[in-house]
Every structure is written in structure tokens, then in C-alpha cells.
Write a protein that holds these residues in place. Structure first.
Motif, PDB file in Angstrom:
ATOM      1  N   ASP A  67      -2.117  -3.779  -6.202  1.00  0.00           N
ATOM      2  CA  ASP A  67      -0.864  -4.526  -6.301  1.00  0.00           C
ATOM      3  C   ASP A  67      -0.424  -4.946  -4.894  1.00  0.00           C
ATOM      4  O   ASP A  67      -0.339  -4.100  -3.996  1.00  0.00           O
ATOM      5  CB  ASP A  67       0.214  -3.645  -6.942  1.00  0.00           C
ATOM      6  CG  ASP A  67       1.449  -4.425  -7.347  1.00  0.00           C
ATOM      7  OD1 ASP A  67       1.894  -5.286  -6.553  1.00  0.00           O
ATOM      8  OD2 ASP A  67       1.983  -4.176  -8.438  1.00  0.00           O
ATOM      9  N   PRO A  68      -0.150  -6.225  -4.660  1.00  0.00           N
ATOM     10  CA  PRO A  68       0.268  -6.662  -3.323  1.00  0.00           C
ATOM     11  C   PRO A  68       1.591  -6.022  -2.872  1.00  0.00           C
ATOM     12  O   PRO A  68       1.884  -6.009  -1.682  1.00  0.00           O
ATOM     13  CB  PRO A  68       0.416  -8.183  -3.476  1.00  0.00           C
ATOM     14  CG  PRO A  68       0.569  -8.418  -4.939  1.00  0.00           C
ATOM     15  CD  PRO A  68      -0.230  -7.352  -5.604  1.00  0.00           C
ATOM     16  N   PHE A  69       2.354  -5.490  -3.811  1.00  0.00           N
ATOM     17  CA  PHE A  69       3.617  -4.837  -3.475  1.00  0.00           C
ATOM     18  C   PHE A  69       3.512  -3.319  -3.602  1.00  0.00           C
ATOM     19  O   PHE A  69       4.519  -2.631  -3.792  1.00  0.00           O
ATOM     20  CB  PHE A  69       4.731  -5.355  -4.390  1.00  0.00           C
ATOM     21  CG  PHE A  69       4.902  -6.840  -4.365  1.00  0.00           C
ATOM     22  CD1 PHE A  69       5.415  -7.479  -3.245  1.00  0.00           C
ATOM     23  CD2 PHE A  69       4.531  -7.615  -5.463  1.00  0.00           C
ATOM     24  CE1 PHE A  69       5.577  -8.865  -3.220  1.00  0.00           C
ATOM     25  CE2 PHE A  69       4.687  -8.995  -5.455  1.00  0.00           C
ATOM     26  CZ  PHE A  69       5.213  -9.617  -4.323  1.00  0.00           C
ATOM     27  N   PHE A  70       2.284  -2.793  -3.502  1.00  0.00           N
ATOM     28  CA  PHE A  70       2.043  -1.373  -3.741  1.00  0.00           C
ATOM     29  C   PHE A  70       2.945  -0.483  -2.884  1.00  0.00           C
ATOM     30  O   PHE A  70       3.583   0.440  -3.386  1.00  0.00           O
ATOM     31  CB  PHE A  70       0.573  -1.031  -3.475  1.00  0.00           C
ATOM     32  CG  PHE A  70       0.274   0.442  -3.569  1.00  0.00           C
ATOM     33  CD1 PHE A  70       0.100   1.053  -4.805  1.00  0.00           C
ATOM     34  CD2 PHE A  70       0.173   1.228  -2.417  1.00  0.00           C
ATOM     35  CE1 PHE A  70      -0.172   2.416  -4.893  1.00  0.00           C
ATOM     36  CE2 PHE A  70      -0.089   2.588  -2.495  1.00  0.00           C
ATOM     37  CZ  PHE A  70      -0.270   3.186  -3.735  1.00  0.00           C
ATOM     38  N   ASP A  71       3.009  -0.725  -1.587  1.00  0.00           N
ATOM     39  CA  ASP A  71       3.774   0.138  -0.686  1.00  0.00           C
ATOM     40  C   ASP A  71       5.258   0.139  -1.035  1.00  0.00           C
ATOM     41  O   ASP A  71       5.908   1.200  -1.040  1.00  0.00           O
ATOM     42  CB  ASP A  71       3.578  -0.295   0.771  1.00  0.00           C
ATOM     43  CG  ASP A  71       2.169  -0.020   1.278  1.00  0.00           C
ATOM     44  OD1 ASP A  71       1.507   0.878   0.717  1.00  0.00           O
ATOM     45  OD2 ASP A  71       1.726  -0.713   2.211  1.00  0.00           O
ATOM     46  N   ASP A  72       5.801  -1.032  -1.317  1.00  0.00           N
ATOM     47  CA  ASP A  72       7.217  -1.118  -1.667  1.00  0.00           C
ATOM     48  C   ASP A  72       7.495  -0.395  -2.983  1.00  0.00           C
ATOM     49  O   ASP A  72       8.480   0.347  -3.105  1.00  0.00           O
ATOM     50  CB  ASP A  72       7.657  -2.581  -1.789  1.00  0.00           C
ATOM     51  CG  ASP A  72       7.729  -3.283  -0.445  1.00  0.00           C
ATOM     52  OD1 ASP A  72       8.170  -2.653   0.525  1.00  0.00           O
ATOM     53  OD2 ASP A  72       7.330  -4.461  -0.375  1.00  0.00           O
ATOM     54  N   LYS A  73       6.639  -0.591  -3.956  1.00  0.00           N
ATOM     55  CA  LYS A  73       6.838   0.045  -5.255  1.00  0.00           C
ATOM     56  C   LYS A  73       6.698   1.561  -5.160  1.00  0.00           C
ATOM     57  O   LYS A  73       7.455   2.307  -5.784  1.00  0.00           O
ATOM     58  CB  LYS A  73       5.847  -0.523  -6.276  1.00  0.00           C
ATOM     59  CG  LYS A  73       6.125  -1.982  -6.637  1.00  0.00           C
ATOM     60  CD  LYS A  73       5.148  -2.506  -7.681  1.00  0.00           C
ATOM     61  CE  LYS A  73       5.469  -3.959  -8.057  1.00  0.00           C
ATOM     62  NZ  LYS A  73       4.561  -4.492  -9.094  1.00  0.00           N
ATOM     63  N   LEU A  74       5.730   2.001  -4.373  1.00  0.00           N
ATOM     64  CA  LEU A  74       5.542   3.437  -4.204  1.00  0.00           C
ATOM     65  C   LEU A  74       6.756   4.060  -3.517  1.00  0.00           C
ATOM     66  O   LEU A  74       7.215   5.137  -3.910  1.00  0.00           O
ATOM     67  CB  LEU A  74       4.270   3.716  -3.395  1.00  0.00           C
ATOM     68  CG  LEU A  74       3.954   5.196  -3.137  1.00  0.00           C
ATOM     69  CD1 LEU A  74       3.794   5.951  -4.451  1.00  0.00           C
ATOM     70  CD2 LEU A  74       2.690   5.335  -2.281  1.00  0.00           C
ATOM     71  N   ASP A  75       7.279   3.381  -2.522  1.00  0.00           N
ATOM     72  CA  ASP A  75       8.462   3.880  -1.814  1.00  0.00           C
ATOM     73  C   ASP A  75       9.648   4.005  -2.770  1.00  0.00           C
ATOM     74  O   ASP A  75      10.380   5.004  -2.748  1.00  0.00           O
ATOM     75  CB  ASP A  75       8.813   2.945  -0.661  1.00  0.00           C
ATOM     76  CG  ASP A  75      10.014   3.434   0.141  1.00  0.00           C
ATOM     77  OD1 ASP A  75      10.035   4.613   0.516  1.00  0.00           O
ATOM     78  OD2 ASP A  75      10.948   2.630   0.359  1.00  0.00           O
TER      79      ASP A  75
END
Length: 421
Positions: A255-263
Motif C-alpha cells: 500500500d503506498p500509504f502503508f506507513d501512514d496507515k500503520l501509524d
């Protein structure tokens, strides 16, 4: 029994990874407790010594010699009961009265395995495996100090891993389960023997009042599903509260937004992978829909992932974000339910007929009961999201809520355009 499924769907630049499993992976490797309980499923199917058998009498004498019970006036005594072996009250016992205390030197757990002559070869093994090997090793030795206990253990059980009770640790008693006991209070605790003593004991209390001659019973765990009861203890219950299915949802690393979503997930007590237990007849877990919406977030909705929304985004996710986002999660969950159901070779109705016939092998009856419950829950989940799909046009989404907050929506729902003078 287990089924697993994984779907990858996309909406613009977002991806939603969904999988469903009937048991949590961690169920098989949960940390070992210092002490546990055993259950015998049926005295007809397994070895069960009679009340006057030498094995049971020898076990009783061993308990007294070890100081676990008083030979003169014990509160309980091992005896033959409907489940096989159990603890029978020798006098009236009041609620929460301590009936058994087992000193640490008589616990069989990973620590005792490590201190034994096979400790070195068991190093690094899963706790329940090391304990199982310890028991097998001692059972092969005629001079084992645990011989009186090992001699009364059942030869087989109905656990789905064929070793109910051996998955964790072992006890010197058979304390059986009762579904009628619904107290949330834990019936046992580990504590010191005195004010200044460092010796630990396992202390077992009766959760209810018991009359002399009755069996002392406890509630193993109100939160366990039938699949977990079968795995841990070798039985299931007919209560719908035990019929459950665990959905495993993941934020895809692609997911290109993986880091934001994980945070965002971690800020709200979740992680890259989240497990949601769906119980028959109950509503969805509160965090499930927000997590689904987060995982599916993308395209024109991705602005909610900006840092400016970080403290409020979860509140927005608790309500529908957009029609596209809501439609996606409905489609993916429904597709996953249908795929999981297609993996079963029978219907719920066929399973119920098999159980009503009453001629199934005990283990097969357990397996059929579990799969019937799983299918009921899957149908329930599918129905929930089917109804949600039908409501999509009538739901209020983020943009509408935001316009209302700004006073840009009239009483009839029309958008108000402000003109400059």
C-alpha cells in the motif's frame, strides 16, 4: 479445523488485504501459564479408573504424602465422576473457599522441564511441546516421581490436537468445567504461602457453593470459542456465545500509504495485522469498521491520512468516509465470506441433521459442531454487509458531515452557496 482466504482489491491507489481464519494463529503458540486444568470428555471413551482402583488410591496417597491434601479432613478428594475423574467435595464448601493449594515444586511447566534431565534438549522448543516431552519421558520411567499422577492420566482425549491439557502445563488434579458457571472471576491465583514466605503456591477456589458429595467445578474461560475449547480441552458447548469466527485484517505492505496507515492503527491500539472475533448473535467489534475503512482508504479520500488529521482521523473513520470506500469494504468482506463458505462441503442444515442423528464419533461430533457454528457466523457477517450495501445511498459521508459543520447545508439537505455582495 481452519480455513484461510486472502483477497486483494484496489480503489485508485489504495489496496485492501483481507483474510479470514477460524482460529487466530496465536492460539497455537500463546504463552504457557504456570498451571492449567484438564478435562476428560467421556469416561466411556478413555481410561477412567474406578473409585477403588489401585491407581486412584495410590494417587490419593501420593497427594497426602506431598502435603497437598490432609489425610484426615480434606475439603476435596479425587473421585470418579461423569466426566471421568474430578474433585469431589468431602464437606460443604462455600463460594470462593480455597480447596486446593499446590506448591511450586509440584508444578509441571517449562521451568520444571528446564531443570530436569531433558531440559537441555528441550531448550528453544515451544512451551507446550517441552512439557509434553517431559511427560512422555517420565511416563517411560518406572521410577519417576510423577508416576502416581501419570498413571491416572487418560490415554486419549477429544482435543483437536489429541492432547487436551498437555498443550500448556499439567496439574495434579482433574478439575472439570461447567457451562452453568458464568462468573467472570478467575477461580485460581498464584500467591505466596505467608506474609514473609517466598514460596509460591497455586491456589484453587470454588467459584460457587458446593454441597458435600458434589463435584467441584470451575469455568474454564467464558471468552473461548468452541474451536478454542476443542483445541484446548476436547469439548464444545451448544451456546451461541461459543460460536465464533476470527477475521484477520491486514494493512498491505504494498500500500503506498502503508506507513501512514500503520501509524494511525498503532495510535489506536491496533497494528499491521488486526484480529476481530465475530460472535454469533452479537454486533461487530467496535474497531472493525474503522480499521476496514482505514485499510481501504485511498484515492480522493487519502487526504484524511495527512498529518493535520492525525489526531482526529480515527473519529472520522468511525463513520462512513465515502460511498466508494464503504462499497469497497462491503464487497471485499462479502466476497471473502462467500469464498470461505465455499470451502465447506456441507451446509449448516446438513451439519445440524448429522448432529441430531446422534450417531457420530465424539471427535467428529465436535468437528461438525465447530464448522456449523463457523458457517452460521460467516452467514451472519455476509448478511450484515449485504444490508449495509443496500443502505449506501442513504448513508451520510464525510463530505456531507463537513458541509453541515460549516453551515453549508440547508434544512432539506441542499447545499447553500454564499454569494459576495
Amino acid at each position: 479445523m481452519a480455513s484461510s482466504l486472502c483477497f486483494l482489491s484496489s480503489l485508485s491507489s489504495s489496496s485492501l488485504l483481507y483474510s479470514a481464519k477460524c482460529l487466530k494463529p496465536r492460539t497455537l503458540v500463546r504463552p504457557t501459564k504456570a498451571f492449567s486444568v484438564n478435562a476428560l470428555s467421556s469416561p466411556d471413551d478413555h481410561y477412567s479408573p474406578s473409585a477403588s482402583s489401585p491407581a486412584l488410591q495410590n494417587f490419593w496417597q501420593w497427594l497426602c504424602e506431598k502435603g497437598l491434601l490432609s489425610d484426615s479432613s480434606p475439603a476435596v478428594k479425587p473421585g470418579v465422576v461423569a466426566e471421568g475423574l474430578g474433585l469431589v467435595a468431602q464437606r460443604d464448601i462455600s463460594r470462593n473457599e480455597v480447596v486446593v493449594q499446590v506448591p511450586k515444586k509440584l508444578w509441571i511447566n517449562p521451568d520444571s522441564v528446564a531443570a530436569s534431565d531433558i531440559g537441555r534438549v528441550c531448550s528453544g522448543l515451544k512451551p507446550w511441546i517441552s512439557v509434553a516431552l517431559f511427560l512422555l519421558h517420565n511416563k517411560s520411567r518406572l521410577d519417576s516421581q510423577w508416576r502416581p499422577y501419570l498413571d491416572i492420566l487418560p490415554h486419549t482425549t477429544n482435543s483437536t490436537i489429541f492432547c487436551a491439557g498437555q498443550k500448556r502445563s499439567f496439574q495434579s488434579y482433574k478439575i472439570n468445567h461447567s457451562s452453568s458457571i458464568t462468573s467472570e472471576e478467575i477461580a485460581w491465583e498464584i500467591k505466596g504461602t505467608g506474609l514473609f514466605s517466598r514460596e509460591l503456591v497455586f491456589s484453587l477456589r470454588s467459584p460457587v457453593s458446593v454441597k458435600a458429595g458434589e463435584q467441584v467445578l470451575i469455568q474454564y474461560d467464558l471468552q473461548k470459542s468452541n474451536a478454542e475449547l476443542a483445541l484446548d480441552y476436547g469439548f464444545i458447548e451448544s451456546s451461541s456465545d461459543r460460536e465464533a469466527y476470527t477475521l484477520t485484517l491486514e494493512i498491505s505492505e504494498s500500500d503506498p500509504f502503508f506507513d501512514d496507515k500503520l501509524d494511525i492503527a498503532e495510535s489506536n491500539g491496533l497494528g499491521e495485522t488486526a484480529y476481530f472475533d465475530i460472535v454469533l448473535g452479537r454486533t461487530l467489534p467496535p474497531a472493525m469498521l474503522p480499521f476496514l475503512r482505514l485499510v481501504a482508504l485511498g484515492g480522493t479520500d487519502a487526504f484524511l491520512l495527512e498529518s493535520i488529521f492525525r489526531n482526529s482521523v480515527w473519529g472520522h473513520l468511525e463513520l462512513p468516509v465515502s460511498r466508494a470506500n464503504e462499497e469497497l469494504i462491503c464487497q471485499v468482506v462479502r466476497d471473502a465470506c462467500k469464498s470461505a463458505l465455499s470451502g465447506y462441503f456441507t451446509s449448516v442444515e446438513e451439519d445440524e441433521k448429522l448432529m441430531e442423528a446422534g450417531n457420530l464419533d465424539p471427535r467428529l461430533e465436535i468437528a461438525v459442531g465447530i464448522r456449523a457454528g463457523e458457517k452460521k457466523v460467516l452467514h451472519q457477517i455476509d448478511k450484515i454487509f449485504e444490508e449495509r450495501e443496500m443502505e449506501l445511498d442513504g448513508l451520510e459521508y464525510y463530505q456531507e458531515r463537513r458541509l453541515k459543520d460549516l453551515g453549508l447545508v440547508g434544512e432539506q439537505g441542499e447545499i447553500i452557496f454564499w454569494e459576495s455582495k
